[in-house]
Scaffold this active site. Structure first.
Site, PDB file in Angstrom:
ATOM      1  N   GLU A   1       0.842  -1.201   0.000  1.00  0.00           N
ATOM      2  CA  GLU A   1       0.000   0.000   0.000  1.00  0.00           C
ATOM      3  C   GLU A   1       0.872   1.244   0.000  1.00  0.00           C
ATOM      4  O   GLU A   1       1.885   1.295   0.686  1.00  0.00           O
ATOM      5  CB  GLU A   1      -0.873  -0.033   1.261  1.00  0.00           C
ATOM      6  CG  GLU A   1      -1.957   0.999   1.334  1.00  0.00           C
ATOM      7  CD  GLU A   1      -2.819   0.811   2.591  1.00  0.00           C
ATOM      8  OE1 GLU A   1      -3.190   1.832   3.172  1.00  0.00           O
ATOM      9  OE2 GLU A   1      -3.086  -0.333   3.001  1.00  0.00           O
TER      10      GLU A   1
ATOM     11  N   ASP B   1       0.278   5.287   0.593  1.00  0.00           N
ATOM     12  CA  ASP B   1      -0.775   6.190   1.109  1.00  0.00           C
ATOM     13  C   ASP B   1      -0.415   7.657   1.079  1.00  0.00           C
ATOM     14  O   ASP B   1       0.671   8.039   1.539  1.00  0.00           O
ATOM     15  CB  ASP B   1      -1.005   5.942   2.622  1.00  0.00           C
ATOM     16  CG  ASP B   1      -1.539   4.582   2.941  1.00  0.00           C
ATOM     17  OD1 ASP B   1      -2.043   3.925   2.048  1.00  0.00           O
ATOM     18  OD2 ASP B   1      -1.447   4.207   4.130  1.00  0.00           O
TER      19      ASP B   1
ATOM     20  N   GLU C   1      -2.436  10.564   3.123  1.00  0.00           N
ATOM     21  CA  GLU C   1      -3.564  10.884   3.998  1.00  0.00           C
ATOM     22  C   GLU C   1      -3.499  12.362   4.321  1.00  0.00           C
ATOM     23  O   GLU C   1      -2.451  12.853   4.758  1.00  0.00           O
ATOM     24  CB  GLU C   1      -3.488  10.081   5.306  1.00  0.00           C
ATOM     25  CG  GLU C   1      -3.724   8.609   5.103  1.00  0.00           C
ATOM     26  CD  GLU C   1      -3.583   7.847   6.408  1.00  0.00           C
ATOM     27  OE1 GLU C   1      -4.537   7.175   6.788  1.00  0.00           O
ATOM     28  OE2 GLU C   1      -2.520   7.937   7.038  1.00  0.00           O
TER      29      GLU C   1
END
Length: 325
Positions: free
Chosen positions: A103, A105, A107
């Protein structure tokens, strides 16, 4: 050297265009050509080329790519939640599936009006994350659309903001560190309430009187190797790598993209020096011995100003728990 003959100029221009065509064949697509809502369909609104996704006290919302990809680049333009966005998180990420998933990311952690949005990035490999970095941006991301990108190839994962690199995760398999290059990944985005941790370590809660909280999206681009879901990942990996008898030459495998160029390296140094507020690599409380991949990424030499205060608030989670809030 004197004037360049016109014909020479055209030859040079043609050569430049040929390079550009090899590198950037992606064109901006409509949302529904590449993506589909995954939950809370009634929290989506479409205005021309812009998609608006809202969070209210009933629900957040999320979307995902219709296909999975191996390697390439994702660009999406996002305008983040305006005004008081405290307690909210908007995320853009790539992820594979299964217990040993990979993953990448972005955010975006909301904040009270006037306080800077914080960008937290993380990389999961084989289901393990704990590689958070945090930075403040050099602009207000709520006032206009900005491009957030992930470049992924055999050598590196690069996170970019308006094409300025803010993080590089380098392939260090030669040092025994696993690198994500064996699983196809989807592209996802979601907005949800995370006021237990998102803003000032959870001290500032979401003010629902300011709802709905709206993130806006446009300029959807995915230029990668599309994978058949039913095909074994080892076969996808082979098919999506230049050479390998498939007769293909993918732009992301060009040697110039195996590491940052000099200009990009300078940009990254500037971002780290002026905008980074937390880096797991320098967090000796969490990692008494330096994680191996950090040695390449600048190691412990940069001790960030507010590292100690932020340390206890880093939220260890994977997005896959946030699909259905």
């Amino acid at each position: 050297m004197g004037a360049v003959p016109l014909s020479m100029g055209w030859v040079f221009l043609g050569f430049s265009l040929a390079i550009v065509l090899l590198v950037g064949s992606a064109s901006s697509a409509r949302f529904d050509q590449l993506f589909q809502p995954t939950w809370a369909m009634d929290h989506f609104a479409y205005e021309g080329d812009t998609l608006k996704m809202k969070l209210d006290n009933y629900s957040g919302a999320g979307f995902q790519s219709k296909s999975k990809y191996m390697f390439g680049k994702v660009n999406i333009q996002i305008k983040l939640v305006e005004g008081d966005s405290a307690g909210t998180v908007t995320a853009l990420y790539m992820s594979s599936e299964g217990p040993k998933h990979h993953e990448f990311d972005f955010e975006f952690l909301g904040n009270t009006t006037g306080e800077p949005y914080i960008v937290q990035t993380n990389v999961y490999v084989n289901g393990v994350g704990n590689r958070e970095q945090r930075l403040n941006l050099w602009f207000d991301p709520t006032k206009d659309f900005h491009t957030y990108s992930i470049l992924w190839n055999q050598r590196q994962v690069v996170f970019l903001v308006d094409q300025t690199p803010i993080r590089v995760h380098t392939n260090m398999e030669h040092k025994g560190v696993p690198f994500p290059r064996d699983q196809a990944m989807g592209v996802y985005s979601s907005i949800w309430n995370a006021d237990d941790w998102a803003t000032q370590g959870g001290r500032v809660k979401t003010d629902w009187s300011h709802a709905p909280f709206i993130a806006s999206y446009r300029g959807f681009e995915i230029d990668g190797c599309e994978c058949q879901v039913k095909v074994a990942s080892v076969d996808n990996a082979r098919r999506c790598t230049s050479g390998n008898g498939n007769g293909k030459r993918f732009w992301w495998d060009e040697p110039t993209l195996s590491e940052l160029n000099v200009h990009q390296s300078h940009q990254l140094t500037w971002v780290r020096a002026h905008h980074m507020i937390y880096d797991y690599c320098t967090d000796t409380a969490r990692f008494p011995s330096v994680p191996v991949e950090c040695e390449h990424h600048g190691g412990r030499r940069i001790i960030h100003r507010r590292g100690r205060r932020i340390r206890r608030r880093i939220h260890r989670h994977s997005h896959r728990h946030h699909h259905h809030h």
